[in-house]
Enzyme design. Structure first.
Site, PDB file in Angstrom:
ATOM      1  N   ASP A 111       0.851  -1.202   0.000  1.00 28.23           N
ATOM      2  CA  ASP A 111       0.000   0.000   0.000  1.00 28.23           C
ATOM      3  C   ASP A 111       0.882   1.246   0.000  1.00 28.23           C
ATOM      4  O   ASP A 111       1.697   1.460   0.898  1.00 28.23           O
ATOM      5  CB  ASP A 111      -0.911  -0.010   1.240  1.00 28.23           C
ATOM      6  CG  ASP A 111      -2.073   0.953   1.115  1.00 28.23           C
ATOM      7  OD1 ASP A 111      -1.885   2.057   0.567  1.00 28.23           O
ATOM      8  OD2 ASP A 111      -3.175   0.607   1.577  1.00 28.23           O
TER       9      ASP A 111
ATOM     10  N   SER B  35      -7.351   4.516  -1.461  1.00 26.16           N
ATOM     11  CA  SER B  35      -7.168   3.060  -1.401  1.00 26.16           C
ATOM     12  C   SER B  35      -8.443   2.295  -1.725  1.00 26.16           C
ATOM     13  O   SER B  35      -8.376   1.154  -2.189  1.00 26.16           O
ATOM     14  CB  SER B  35      -6.653   2.650  -0.022  1.00 26.16           C
ATOM     15  OG  SER B  35      -5.318   3.069   0.150  1.00 26.16           O
TER      16      SER B  35
ATOM     17  N   GLU C  74      -1.198  -7.805   2.086  1.00 19.13           N
ATOM     18  CA  GLU C  74      -0.983  -6.361   1.995  1.00 19.13           C
ATOM     19  C   GLU C  74       0.031  -5.882   3.026  1.00 19.13           C
ATOM     20  O   GLU C  74      -0.126  -6.113   4.223  1.00 19.13           O
ATOM     21  CB  GLU C  74      -2.286  -5.582   2.194  1.00 19.13           C
ATOM     22  CG  GLU C  74      -2.072  -4.086   1.944  1.00 19.13           C
ATOM     23  CD  GLU C  74      -3.234  -3.211   2.389  1.00 19.13           C
ATOM     24  OE1 GLU C  74      -3.390  -2.116   1.825  1.00 19.13           O
ATOM     25  OE2 GLU C  74      -3.972  -3.607   3.311  1.00 19.13           O
TER      26      GLU C  74
END
Length: 371
Positions: free
Chosen positions: A39, A81, A256
């Protein structure tokens, strides 16, 4: 002479056939996808890792193919996001703040739900909380990323095999509003509910939900340790065993490195480097798994870049032996730059060039037959 001409014609036809679709059966089938999302990880973040390791090889250097993706949302050149996660999970653009639906609020099915519907095992591992935008994009549909009850309800209905990270408070609140105990309810759905990271050691199969923090997991430098690597390895173990025990065709696992984004929002260079090292260890483990399990494709990418990170010289005088470097930031938010995609394992040659983030998802789903 006539027989000789027929022989050569047959050879030419066979060669043409083998250069096209007739020989697709000789290509190894992709059975498992490990979809890894750093991310906020831009090319400068990967470069930072390389620079700080004095240009020694990193896990990213193991990639067998590299591509680039654009990240804009449907209503903004700079995505959040939620919209980026939706693009990577569903192959559809949407507006910032929306999850699992088109800009006009039409729900779209994620590749994880499609994979599950096609009989595949599915899993998630992350350093944020279960309901956060990126993991939520793989199982939820919500007009707003902060609608915790809607998103938690979507997870309960999803049937995802494995989910490891934070988010306990939101699961508790969801069931408390119904006058129910979340452990009892999730256990009734077949989940082994874990509250401590060390409890992962005793789990080897079945459905697993790890709720290791009230909301987000700790920063790496606050004592999170090698949690994400442990969660990556445990998710791979559980999904592999579930595939074998239940005769499933394969699995989809999304991992992630959530906190790369958080530290980039803070423009915290030391924090970014620590989180990048943590994520890199997981990339290395995923690639090792692909080596040991033919038929596995590892896809490493980012949802967007955060921080506008650049690595300029400290001095314009390049006659010096070393001009030095700085880490500079253009924003405390996200940027609109393209981000890299690293591919490894079976099918790595199938994804090439410059594409939109939706095209990456669409190509993966096409490759797996999850369209």
């Amino acid at each position: 002479m006539k027989k000789l001409m027929l022989f050569f014609a047959a050879m030419i036809a066979c060669t043409a056939c083998c250069s096209n679709e007739c020989c697709t059966e000789s290509k190894e089938e992709v059975k498992n996808v490990i979809y890894m999302i750093g991310d906020g990880m831009g090319l400068a973040h990967v470069s930072m890792l390389k620079v700080e390791e004095n240009y020694a090889p990193t896990a990213f250097d193991r990639a067998e193919n590299v591509a680039l993706i654009t990240t804009h949302s449907s209503n903004n050149r700079v995505t959040d996001s939620a919209a980026a996660g939706t693009a990577l999970a569903t192959g559809h653009k949407t507006r910032n703040r929306m999850i699992g639906m088109t800009p006009d609020s039409v729900a779209v099915e994620s590749m994880m739900l499609k994979a599950r519907r096609c009989g595949y095992a599915t899993g998630l591992a992350y350093t944020c909380y279960l309901q956060h935008a990126t993991p939520a994009s793989f199982y939820a549909t919500s007009p707003h990323r902060d609608s915790m009850d809607i998103i938690t309800g979507c997870f309960v209905k999803s049937g995802v095999d494995v989910a490891l990270g934070g988010g306990r408070v939101f699961v508790d609140e969801y069931y408390a509003k119904q006058g129910k105990n979340y452990v009892e309810e999730l256990s009734a759905l077949g989940y082994q509910v874990l509250h401590k990271q060390e409890e992962m050691a005793a789990v080897s199969g079945g459905k697993v939900l790890g709720l290791f923090a009230e909301d987000n997991m700790l920063k790496l430098r606050e004592g999170r340790g090698d949690y994400l690597l442990q969660a990556t390895n445990k998710a791979l173990e559980v999904l592999t065993n579930n595939v074998a025990a239940e005769g499933k065709p394969g699995f989809l696992l999304m991992i992630e490195g959530s906190k790369i984004d958080y530290r980039s929002h803070d423009n915290d260079s030391e924090g970014i480097l620590a989180e990048m090292h943590d994520f890199e260890a997981c990339v290395d483990a995923a690639m090792d798994y692909a080596d040991a399990h033919p038929g596995t494709l590892v896809v490493v990418c980012a949802d967007h870049e955060t921080g506008g990170l650049s690595i300029p010289s400290q001095s314009p005088d390049f006659k010096k032996a070393d001009s030095g470097i700085n880490y500079r930031y253009g924003t405390k938010g996200h940027s609109g730059t393209m981000v890299p995609v690293y591919l490894y394992g079976t099918g790595a040659e199938s994804i090439n060039g410059v594409m939109d983030n939706t095209e990456l998802a669409q190509t993966l789903m096409s490759l797996m037959g999850w369209e």
